[in-house]
Design a protein around this motif. Structure first.
Motif, PDB file in Angstrom:
ATOM      1  N   LEU A 132      35.848  39.821  36.396  1.00  0.00           N
ATOM      2  CA  LEU A 132      35.755  40.802  35.304  1.00  0.00           C
ATOM      3  C   LEU A 132      36.315  40.239  34.002  1.00  0.00           C
ATOM      4  CD1 LEU A 132      36.639  44.349  36.636  1.00  0.00           C
ATOM      5  CD2 LEU A 132      34.662  43.679  35.308  1.00  0.00           C
ATOM      6  N   GLU A 133      37.467  39.583  34.080  1.00  0.00           N
ATOM      7  CA  GLU A 133      38.072  39.018  32.867  1.00  0.00           C
ATOM      8  C   GLU A 133      37.180  37.958  32.248  1.00  0.00           C
ATOM      9  OE1 GLU A 133      41.917  37.734  34.213  1.00  0.00           O
ATOM     10  OE2 GLU A 133      42.802  39.722  33.907  1.00  0.00           O
ATOM     11  N   GLN A 134      36.488  37.207  33.091  1.00  0.00           N
ATOM     12  CA  GLN A 134      35.581  36.177  32.582  1.00  0.00           C
ATOM     13  C   GLN A 134      34.340  36.809  31.939  1.00  0.00           C
ATOM     14  OE1 GLN A 134      33.824  33.558  35.553  1.00  0.00           O
ATOM     15  NE2 GLN A 134      33.997  31.859  34.124  1.00  0.00           N
ATOM     16  N   GLN A 135      33.784  37.820  32.578  1.00  0.00           N
ATOM     17  CA  GLN A 135      32.559  38.450  32.072  1.00  0.00           C
ATOM     18  C   GLN A 135      32.820  39.423  30.919  1.00  0.00           C
ATOM     19  OE1 GLN A 135      30.851  40.268  35.556  1.00  0.00           O
ATOM     20  NE2 GLN A 135      30.029  38.334  36.317  1.00  0.00           N
ATOM     21  N   HIS A 136      34.024  40.023  30.905  1.00  0.00           N
ATOM     22  CA  HIS A 136      34.356  41.035  29.901  1.00  0.00           C
ATOM     23  C   HIS A 136      35.760  40.751  29.348  1.00  0.00           C
ATOM     24  CE1 HIS A 136      30.862  43.288  31.315  1.00  0.00           C
ATOM     25  NE2 HIS A 136      31.291  43.034  32.528  1.00  0.00           N
ATOM     26  N   PRO A 137      35.909  39.687  28.571  1.00  0.00           N
ATOM     27  CA  PRO A 137      37.249  39.267  28.125  1.00  0.00           C
ATOM     28  C   PRO A 137      37.991  40.322  27.301  1.00  0.00           C
ATOM     29  CG  PRO A 137      35.524  37.967  27.048  1.00  0.00           C
ATOM     30  CD  PRO A 137      34.857  38.789  28.089  1.00  0.00           C
ATOM     31  N   LEU A 138      37.300  41.192  26.617  1.00  0.00           N
ATOM     32  CA  LEU A 138      37.975  42.215  25.822  1.00  0.00           C
ATOM     33  C   LEU A 138      38.639  43.286  26.692  1.00  0.00           C
ATOM     34  CD1 LEU A 138      35.453  42.631  22.875  1.00  0.00           C
ATOM     35  CD2 LEU A 138      37.577  41.303  22.940  1.00  0.00           C
ATOM     36  N   ALA A 139      38.262  43.347  27.967  1.00  0.00           N
ATOM     37  CA  ALA A 139      38.855  44.323  28.882  1.00  0.00           C
ATOM     38  C   ALA A 139      40.076  43.759  29.608  1.00  0.00           C
ATOM     39  CB  ALA A 139      37.813  44.773  29.899  1.00  0.00           C
ATOM     40  N   ARG A 140      40.415  42.523  29.351  1.00  0.00           N
ATOM     41  CA  ARG A 140      41.443  41.808  30.114  1.00  0.00           C
ATOM     42  C   ARG A 140      42.732  42.606  30.318  1.00  0.00           C
ATOM     43  NH1 ARG A 140      41.245  36.392  28.235  1.00  0.00           N
ATOM     44  NH2 ARG A 140      39.910  36.036  30.025  1.00  0.00           N
ATOM     45  N   GLY A 141      43.279  43.221  29.316  1.00  0.00           N
ATOM     46  CA  GLY A 141      44.565  43.895  29.424  1.00  0.00           C
ATOM     47  C   GLY A 141      44.553  45.177  30.238  1.00  0.00           C
ATOM     48  N   LYS A 142      43.375  45.692  30.539  1.00  0.00           N
ATOM     49  CA  LYS A 142      43.322  46.949  31.284  1.00  0.00           C
ATOM     50  C   LYS A 142      42.805  46.787  32.713  1.00  0.00           C
ATOM     51  CE  LYS A 142      39.237  48.237  28.550  1.00  0.00           C
ATOM     52  NZ  LYS A 142      38.701  49.282  27.689  1.00  0.00           N
ATOM     53  N   ILE A 143      42.646  45.547  33.154  1.00  0.00           N
ATOM     54  CA  ILE A 143      42.173  45.273  34.517  1.00  0.00           C
ATOM     55  C   ILE A 143      43.364  44.974  35.410  1.00  0.00           C
ATOM     56  CG2 ILE A 143      40.720  43.814  35.970  1.00  0.00           C
ATOM     57  CD1 ILE A 143      39.162  43.086  33.340  1.00  0.00           C
ATOM     58  N   HIS A 144      43.478  45.727  36.509  1.00  0.00           N
ATOM     59  CA  HIS A 144      44.582  45.542  37.458  1.00  0.00           C
ATOM     60  C   HIS A 144      44.054  45.696  38.878  1.00  0.00           C
ATOM     61  CE1 HIS A 144      47.537  45.846  34.215  1.00  0.00           C
ATOM     62  NE2 HIS A 144      46.753  46.794  33.735  1.00  0.00           N
ATOM     63  N   CYS A 145      44.717  45.050  39.815  1.00  0.00           N
ATOM     64  CA  CYS A 145      44.380  45.231  41.227  1.00  0.00           C
ATOM     65  C   CYS A 145      44.996  46.528  41.743  1.00  0.00           C
ATOM     66  CB  CYS A 145      44.887  44.059  42.063  1.00  0.00           C
ATOM     67  SG  CYS A 145      43.878  42.581  41.908  1.00  0.00           S
ATOM     68  N   LEU A 146      44.233  47.279  42.488  1.00  0.00           N
ATOM     69  CA  LEU A 146      44.732  48.525  43.073  1.00  0.00           C
ATOM     70  C   LEU A 146      45.945  48.255  43.961  1.00  0.00           C
ATOM     71  CD1 LEU A 146      44.177  51.593  43.316  1.00  0.00           C
ATOM     72  CD2 LEU A 146      42.736  51.065  45.280  1.00  0.00           C
TER      73      LEU A 146
END
Length: 147
Positions: free
Chosen positions: A89-103
């Motif tokens: 996800l971080e690679q495909q959508h770098p602008l979302a990086r700060g809001k991506i977390h593992c459950l």
């Protein structure tokens, strides 16, 4: 924190369960799920539905959908099942990086991955359901603190 996106691979086993659990915790929030390689239009796996129903969750209306850029922009929080999902996800959508977390990120010493039960026996689905429940419980507390 009003928009929460849950992501797995096919969007038929893990993320629909997490979505349903989060919706039960936060009926007023926008919560949805999607897959990195979704089986678009497919219902939740029958074993996932059965175990969810045993815990009071109804997945009968769920249909798998593919993750889109719009979803990543719309979400305030994106919860994934495995570190590999986060990296993709971080690679495909770098602008979302700060809001991506593992459950399963319950802190440094308690972090865990939620294994994909797809095409596995019932025990794998039960284990995934319990892991998702643990993760949702932890994140629900954090979301309440941040909301």
């Amino acid at each position: 924190m009003n928009a929460i996106l849950v992501v797995c691979v096919g969007n038929i086993c893990r993320s629909p369960v997490a979505e349903a659990m989060l919706k039960a915790q936060f009926p007023g929030k926008q919560i949805w799920s999607a897959g990195l390689s979704a089986l678009v239009g497919e219902p939740a796996d029958p074993l996932a539905q059965s175990i969810a129903a045993e815990h009071g969750l109804d997945l009968s209306e769920h249909r798998a959908q593919q993750l889109t850029s719009w979803m990543c922009r719309q979400a305030d929080l994106i919860l994934v099942m495995e570190n590999g999902h986060r990296q993709q996800l971080e690679q495909q959508h770098p602008l979302a990086r700060g809001k991506i977390h593992c459950l399963g990120d319950l802190g440094v010493e308690d972090a865990f991955q939620i294994a994909d039960p797809y095409r596995q026996p019932r025990a794998a689905f039960a284990a995934a359901h319990e892991a998702i429940r643990r993760g949702v419980s932890y994140w629900a507390d954090r979301i309440r603190l941040l909301s």
